[in-house]
Design an enzyme around this catalytic site. Structure first.
Site, PDB file in Angstrom:
ATOM      1  N   HIS A   1      -8.850   4.231  -1.722  1.00  0.00           N
ATOM      2  CA  HIS A   1      -7.446   3.826  -1.593  1.00  0.00           C
ATOM      3  C   HIS A   1      -7.031   3.059  -2.847  1.00  0.00           C
ATOM      4  O   HIS A   1      -7.044   1.831  -2.864  1.00  0.00           O
ATOM      5  CB  HIS A   1      -7.307   2.955  -0.342  1.00  0.00           C
ATOM      6  CG  HIS A   1      -5.958   2.397  -0.084  1.00  0.00           C
ATOM      7  ND1 HIS A   1      -4.792   2.914  -0.620  1.00  0.00           N
ATOM      8  CD2 HIS A   1      -5.571   1.331   0.683  1.00  0.00           C
ATOM      9  CE1 HIS A   1      -3.763   2.202  -0.193  1.00  0.00           C
ATOM     10  NE2 HIS A   1      -4.211   1.234   0.590  1.00  0.00           N
TER      11      HIS A   1
ATOM     12  N   GLY B   1       1.701  -3.801   3.613  1.00  0.00           N
ATOM     13  CA  GLY B   1       1.848  -5.240   3.765  1.00  0.00           C
ATOM     14  C   GLY B   1       3.254  -5.623   4.196  1.00  0.00           C
ATOM     15  O   GLY B   1       4.227  -4.961   3.858  1.00  0.00           O
TER      16      GLY B   1
ATOM     17  N   CYS C   1       0.806  -1.222   0.000  1.00  0.00           N
ATOM     18  CA  CYS C   1       0.000   0.000   0.000  1.00  0.00           C
ATOM     19  C   CYS C   1       0.838   1.271   0.000  1.00  0.00           C
ATOM     20  O   CYS C   1       0.334   2.341  -0.333  1.00  0.00           O
ATOM     21  CB  CYS C   1      -0.936   0.023   1.204  1.00  0.00           C
ATOM     22  SG  CYS C   1      -2.228  -1.237   1.121  1.00  0.00           S
TER      23      CYS C   1
ATOM     24  N   GLN D   1      -4.874  -8.555   6.219  1.00  0.00           N
ATOM     25  CA  GLN D   1      -5.050  -7.178   6.662  1.00  0.00           C
ATOM     26  C   GLN D   1      -6.251  -7.053   7.598  1.00  0.00           C
ATOM     27  O   GLN D   1      -6.233  -6.243   8.539  1.00  0.00           O
ATOM     28  CB  GLN D   1      -5.216  -6.258   5.457  1.00  0.00           C
ATOM     29  CG  GLN D   1      -6.376  -6.604   4.545  1.00  0.00           C
ATOM     30  CD  GLN D   1      -6.507  -5.622   3.393  1.00  0.00           C
ATOM     31  OE1 GLN D   1      -6.086  -4.477   3.500  1.00  0.00           O
ATOM     32  NE2 GLN D   1      -7.102  -6.057   2.299  1.00  0.00           N
TER      33      GLN D   1
ATOM     34  N   ARG E   1     -19.641   9.770   1.003  1.00  0.00           N
ATOM     35  CA  ARG E   1     -21.093   9.541   1.089  1.00  0.00           C
ATOM     36  C   ARG E   1     -21.736  10.641   1.929  1.00  0.00           C
ATOM     37  O   ARG E   1     -21.529  10.729   3.142  1.00  0.00           O
ATOM     38  CB  ARG E   1     -21.365   8.170   1.708  1.00  0.00           C
ATOM     39  CG  ARG E   1     -20.960   7.005   0.811  1.00  0.00           C
ATOM     40  CD  ARG E   1     -21.227   5.671   1.487  1.00  0.00           C
ATOM     41  NE  ARG E   1     -21.108   4.565   0.565  1.00  0.00           N
ATOM     42  CZ  ARG E   1     -19.966   3.953   0.274  1.00  0.00           C
ATOM     43  NH1 ARG E   1     -18.835   4.363   0.840  1.00  0.00           N
ATOM     44  NH2 ARG E   1     -19.945   2.940  -0.577  1.00  0.00           N
TER      45      ARG E   1
ATOM     46  N   CYS F   1       0.387   2.450   6.604  1.00  0.00           N
ATOM     47  CA  CYS F   1       0.694   1.052   6.868  1.00  0.00           C
ATOM     48  C   CYS F   1       0.786   0.302   5.555  1.00  0.00           C
ATOM     49  O   CYS F   1       0.138   0.656   4.566  1.00  0.00           O
ATOM     50  CB  CYS F   1      -0.372   0.433   7.772  1.00  0.00           C
ATOM     51  SG  CYS F   1      -2.054   0.511   7.113  1.00  0.00           S
TER      52      CYS F   1
END
Length: 385
Positions: free
Chosen positions: A341, A373, A89, A159, A214, A371
């Site tokens: 993301h 992986g 990420c 995750q 939203r 953060c």
């Protein structure tokens, strides 16, 4: 010592899964921001030393070094190379680090960092599934590794498991996470309504605004969602949205600023990356931030704005607990819970927003972390000029 300067940064709107960007080739998303960046800055694109892009799941339309493909798809000079980075990420942020390090080393003068990802076309972790099936192995990158099993056993590497573990370790309730997620959406809607993203956005066809926030979400709607894991706390509302998008940042040396008549907007103050437990996976921004502050001599009180990726609400809330940072300075325009993301692009996207918000508010220092992986986390600190 040489400095690395941020000259400009742009991003596409972030599209929802199956939304307005779903059918756009990821190289064309990358091409859009590359073309916009070179046009806005007025640089001779042939003078660019390298293009460093983040991208995960580099299969199908994302395979074959998409940094290079995006540059060529943009119609830009063939003599400029490109390289694609995968730090999960944090790939887009690591791309920026590599680009800045090339400038800081004195071996490069103009480097473009960024990332592109179309998760509608290539689902998350698709590369691990496709790579293992023909070999007849179990799913996932760790399966079959004797060394991994000897060290970590058969504990789940997920995750979602990491996000649940963080919530329980730091005593974070579902209600607290839902309150945070609601704030993310409201901040994102406010930022859009106030035009805070206008300078950084490059429309992609009819898509001119982020599709994720939203306006109608509510505590009641969030409370009604089932947990992702049976008996867990994390729901879809407390997880980053699956998204499509791209972003790009131009970094330059002092010499390049003079040679190309460029005006820098910020200076890279610090770059670092650290790691910890790969099973818990998502808590590395905490020690990574502590180390970055120690190395720079700064405190969080000196940091005017923070962008920490909202992979999960628990990640940000645990980081806030440990650092004691005022939430009013963190993700002030919403985060990935609302805005999405797009994996390999997010690191550059966050930097684009951080740069613009520092200028809007008159802040000096901005810190970005996320953060990743494998239990990793990058930290970048920039200084507005």
């Amino acid at each position: 010592m040489a400095d690395a300067y941020l000259v400009d940064a742009v991003r596409t709107p972030v599209g929802r899964r199956g939304g307005g960007l779903a059918a756009v080739h990821p190289a064309d998303l990358g091409a859009l921001v590359l073309r916009a960046l070179t046009e806005r800055t007025g640089i001779d694109p042939a003078a660019v030393d390298d293009v460093v892009f983040g991208c995960l799941d580099a299969v199908g339309p994302q395979a074959g070094d998409i940094a290079r493909t995006s540059w060529l798809a943009a119609g830009l000079p063939e003599e400029v190379p490109g390289v694609t980075v995968d730090r999960q990420c944090g790939s887009g942020q690591q791309a920026l680090h590599f680009a800045a390090q090339g400038v800081l080393s004195g071996t490069q003068d103009l480097v473009i960092a960024g990332g592109t990802q179309n998760m509608s076309q290539i689902p998350i972790a698709y590369a691990t599934r496709r790579a293992t099936e023909p070999l007849g192995l179990d799913d996932g990158p760790y399966a079959g590794s004797e060394g991994w099993r000897a060290r970590y056993g058969d504990r789940p590497v997920s995750q979602f498991h990491g996000a649940e573990t963080i919530a329980r370790t730091w005593g974070i309730t579902r209600e607290a996470m839902e309150e945070y997620a609601l704030r993310s959406h409201r901040r994102a809607v406010r930022a859009a309504d106030e035009g805070r993203f206008a300078r950084e956005l490059v429309p992609c066809g009819p898509v001119t605004a982020d599709e994720g926030p939203r306006r109608d979400t509510s505590p009641e709607k969030m409370a009604a969602l089932p947990p992702v894991v049976d008996g867990g706390l994390i729901t879809a509302a407390l997880s980053a949205q699956i998204s499509d998008g791209a972003a790009a940042v131009l970094l330059a040396s002092g010499r390049a600023l003079r040679d190309h008549g460029l005006t820098p907007r910020a200076r890279v103050h610090h770059l670092s990356v650290r790691a910890e437990d790969p099973i818990r996976m998502l808590s590395a921004p905490i020690p990574a931030t502590a180390r970055a502050l120690k190395r720079t001599g700064l405190t969080m009180d000196a940091i005017d704005l923070v962008e920490i990726n909202e992979a999960f609400a628990s990640v940000v809330l645990a980081w806030l607990q440990e650092t004691g940072t005022d939430p009013a300075r963190v993700n002030v325009n919403g985060g990935a819970l609302a805005l999405g993301h797009p994996l390999g692009a997010t690191g550059a996207k966050l930097m684009t927003t951080l740069l613009n918000e520092l200028e809007r508010t008159g802040g000096r220092y901005g810190l970005q972390t996320m953060c990743e992986g494998g239990g990793q986390a990058n930290v970048t600190i920039i200084e507005r000029l």
